[in-house]
Design a protein around this motif. Structure first.
Motif, short mmCIF file in Angstrom:
data_model
loop_
_atom_site.label_atom_id
_atom_site.label_comp_id
_atom_site.label_asym_id
_atom_site.label_seq_id
_atom_site.Cartn_x
_atom_site.Cartn_y
_atom_site.Cartn_z
N TRP A 31 -4.42 10.62 -0.68
CA TRP A 31 -5.56 9.91 -1.29
C TRP A 31 -6.85 10.70 -1.07
CZ3 TRP A 31 -4.68 4.50 1.44
CH2 TRP A 31 -3.40 4.04 1.15
N PRO A 86 -3.84 3.14 -5.13
CA PRO A 86 -2.51 3.70 -4.86
C PRO A 86 -1.41 2.80 -5.43
CG PRO A 86 -3.89 3.72 -2.88
CD PRO A 86 -4.60 2.89 -3.90
N ILE A 109 -1.28 7.92 -4.93
CA ILE A 109 -2.04 7.82 -6.17
C ILE A 109 -1.20 8.43 -7.28
CG2 ILE A 109 -4.10 8.64 -7.39
CD1 ILE A 109 -5.62 8.41 -4.78
N LEU A 162 -10.33 2.32 -2.99
CA LEU A 162 -8.88 2.24 -2.88
C LEU A 162 -8.47 0.79 -2.65
CD1 LEU A 162 -8.64 5.29 -0.45
CD2 LEU A 162 -7.81 5.29 -2.82
#
Length: 520
Positions: A93, A326, A332, A61
């Protein structure tokens, strides 16, 4: 007077007791005694390395000011005010990762720009200076809570290169600063299963000596179950590219003394070292989008592209680390979620059905004899590395024979080793019986935790898996045959031509001719 028997109520004399004990133990069949497993071959994975390898895939991420400034390497001068993900939901996420089959997530707690996604007490360049959550928000804390609730392992990336911190370039001061921030991350958020760092640094930047040994010791002290990723380990290594592609030969064996963080030979990283003294398996990092951070103008890779990467990473004894950044709202993106779900469905369609599992298996030999079920060849149909087929010692042939009981079409071979016993297999190949003759289908080199080999579709009832070379007696924990109806190879015709699979040449089978072998 009748002779006393063991059923007599008369006590057995002391003089007769040794004879009784001897007779009792001699009556125990030898098959009741367990055969010890073969000796492991060094090096071996640690408990944390083993758990890391079993996880197979992790979600990266990348998130920070770059998400809002449409950049990849931030300068460290962007105003904290740009960071304002008004809809941020770290639980989303985690949910996306879990639903797509990923068992760990790794967050860029601090990227090269130096901006911290937690409330660090060592800098003001962090979320506390942003408008998000009125300066009281903590992205790391929210992700840690979401991961814990979902049963997902958490990892953190703390960039050594810091383009904002004024002490960067002053060796002692910055190492103290870095260790201070690392301590915050490893003592505030519960269990951390992976610490990710690298040697990335732009040209012309300040010279800086990192005290890696001190960092690694601190990490293992504060989070003993965490693995440490870098170019050179110590626990898991970079594969040498950012395309998610491992070498077709990929050893978990490695010599850390031959590697330097930020300066390791990519070819050495890709293949590992069959003579390595350290266990340092490889991690393949790649982004679902062209960039590592989210950009509105970019679109994600297709599910088929992700499947191809899976074959070349997780299918080559590595962990696939897929970056899914993200967006600027803090979620996301839907298109990324769709690609991940389609990728999951492709894997389910291909690998949920082992076409071999109803077949009849025999082996060239079985450790402890043919009646010993402990090391039976049928163990290769169980999805566990802790049960495996083991041949008898000092054999020249290592072969598994499989009768599928009917003619079956397939184009993917899956092989796994019980890596807690060490990585052993150097070379192997698959043959099928066709037209009354054994014909080679494909050859492979290393196996490790998981090896997936693709080849043009073949059809047969009888096949054999042959281990050609091994560092010690080979052990196989899983064998699978699968049909991939989605990748290009599954539509190969039966004409003479050449194609390429995972970077290696494959020759398609020509009917009624001598066999041609695919090497991957």
């Amino acid at each position: 007077m009748p002779n006393p028997s063991f059923n007599s109520r008369k006590p057995i004399s002391v003089h007769a007791l040794p004879i009784f004990v001897s007779l009792f133990f001699s009556a125990i069949p030898h098959s009741a005694l367990k055969i010890p497993p073969p000796l492991p071959i060094l090096p071996l994975p640690s408990a944390s390395q083993l758990q890391w390898q079993l996880s197979s895939m992790a979600l990266f991420l990348h998130f920070g000011p770059n998400t809002f400034t449409d950049s990849e390497w931030g300068t460290g001068h962007a105003s904290p005010s740009v960071f304002n993900p008004t809809l941020l939901n770290a639980s989303q996420w985690v949910h996306v990762a879990k639903e797509a089959g990923f068992s760990r997530v790794i967050l860029t707690a601090k990227h090269h720009d130096g901006f911290c996604l937690w409330l660090s007490e060592y800098t003001d360049y962090s979320v506390k200076a942003s408008p998000w959550r009125n300066g009281k928000g903590d992205v790391v804390a929210e992700l840690a809570a979401g991961a814990k609730e979902a049963g997902i392992a958490l990892g953190l990336y703390l960039s050594p290169w810091d383009r904002h911190e004024s002490s960067y370039g002053k060796t002692l001061e910055y190492n103290e600063f870095y260790i201070g921030q690392m301590t915050e991350l490893l003592t505030r958020y519960g269990d951390i299963k992976e610490v990710w760092l690298d040697g990335a640094k732009g040209e012309g930047e300040k010279d800086m000596e990192y005290y890696f040994d001190a960092w690694f010791s601190l990490i293992h002290q504060l989070q003993p179950d965490a693995v440490i990723f870098s170019d050179a380990g110590p626990d898991t290594r970079w594969i040498g590219d950012e395309a998610g592609v491992a070498g077709s030969t990929c050893w978990s064996l490695f010599n850390r003394s031959n590697a330097v963080i930020g300066g390791t030979n990519p070819q050495y990283s890709q293949g590992g070292d069959p003579h390595g003294h350290d266990w340092v398996p490889a991690e393949c990092d790649v982004s679902i989008r062209p960039g590592w951070f989210w950009h509105a103008s970019q679109v994600p890779k297709s599910a088929l592209e992700l499947l191809d990467i899976y074959y070349k990473s997780a299918g080559r004894n590595c962990l696939l680390l897929l970056n899914v950044p993200p967006n600027s709202s803090g979620l996301i993106s839907d298109e990324d979620i769709q690609a991940l779900q389609e990728f999951k469905e492709l894997r389910r369609s291909i690998f949920s059905n082992n076409l071999a599992e109803k077949g009849l298996l025999t082996a060239s030999s079985i450790r402890g004899g043919n009646d010993n079920y402990q090391f039976s060849p049928y163990n290769v149909f169980e999805e566990s590395i802790y049960t495996y087929w083991a041949p008898e010692e000092d054999q020249r042939d290592w072969v598994l024979y499989l009768d599928l009981q009917e003619s079956v079409s397939f184009n993917v071979l899956q092989v796994q080793e019980p890596i807690h016993m060490g990585q052993r297999i150097i070379k192997f190949h698959l043959e099928i019986l066709s037209g009354g003759r054994w014909k080679n289908v494909i050859s492979g080199t290393t196996v490790g935790y998981k090896r997936l080999l693709q080849f043009p579709t073949v059809q047969s009832q009888y096949l054999k898996l042959v281990i050609d070379m091994s560092r010690a007696d080979p052990l196989i924990s899983y064998m699978g045959l699968h049909m991939d109806r989605f990748s290009i190879l599954s539509h190969a015709s039966n004409t003479t031509s050449q194609i390429y699979v995972n970077g290696s040449q494959v020759l398609r089978q020509v009917p009624n001719k001598h066999s041609q072998t695919a090497t991957v």
